[in-house]
Design an enzyme around this catalytic site. Sequence first.
Site: not given
Length: 344
Positions: A144, A338-340
Amino acid sequence: MTTMMRREIAEQPAALRATLDALLPRIDEVKALAGQARQLVFIARGTSDNAAVYGRYLIEARAGRMSSLAAPSIATTYKRKLDLTGVLAVALSQSGKTEEIVETLTWAKDCGAATVAITNGGEHSPLAQAAHLALCTQAGEEKAVPATKTYTTQLAALAVLALGLGAEVDAADLDRVPDAVERLIAEPGDVEAVVEGLAEVSGVVVSGRGMAFSTALETALKLKEACYLHAMGLSYADLLHGPIAVVDERTPALLVAAGEGPTLPGTIALARRVTGAGASAYGIGGGAELATAATAALNGPDLPEWVAPMGLIVPGQILTESLARRRGIDPDSPRGLNKVTQTE
């Protein structure tokens, strides 16, 4: 509907146990690296920056070392060399891949600092490789976008760091954290009432002080990114210096406190002031007295103040996931994120 975020919230007790099992045996390594450090500087962004706020309060209040939050742009944009002799630089990144954080930690090392990385990216991540010492959390993969288990395990790593710096605390308190988090996941309190109270508003003020300030900031961030609320995270001392003017019947307050400690009375007094003015005040933690003063409340952990933030954030995470679904938003994939995250 079971979201990835909700599943990852439920994985936190196991992630905390695994992280503490991995890092507690490394206290002597922290002592060897950082024993003579006169002060600390924390390097982070986003959720990791909120974790660093906990680290700052914990190190200053319990280990007696001056601490501050770095401005990475001094290294990456202004490219200014500083004398960091005698400083311990601690960089936090869940992925260990955020280029700005890796660059800033490398800069700190070049400026004379001893360096520590706290990351879930593993010992081969760029951040871990850049540091003198890497404290790798054991949260497992997080899918997530809103960070949950990677955040709480960062707090656990910071608690281990504090022990290595000689913090005046009972290390055995850490053993209680995973079970306390497990109880909160099972019984988070009156989530439905707080969700309904926030479902139709556009903004909320989230406030705590001291050790709980990090929880207020992180809860506000979660409500922004996953629920699209204009959530303002503030120390209640700063809130009283003007921004409390925005709290009204359309802008409630979410107040966070451990069940003990010097900031609890002020949090309770603030809840009474908010409700007395006709606005809603929702509590997280703070024991029975804060729950009584609040419009509705979420439970807090039965933990000493210095480790309470590892539990206090959990009801906020559950609230965020539930409120996002109530507002028709997928909390796993908020828009534009985004995740990163890489920054220039």
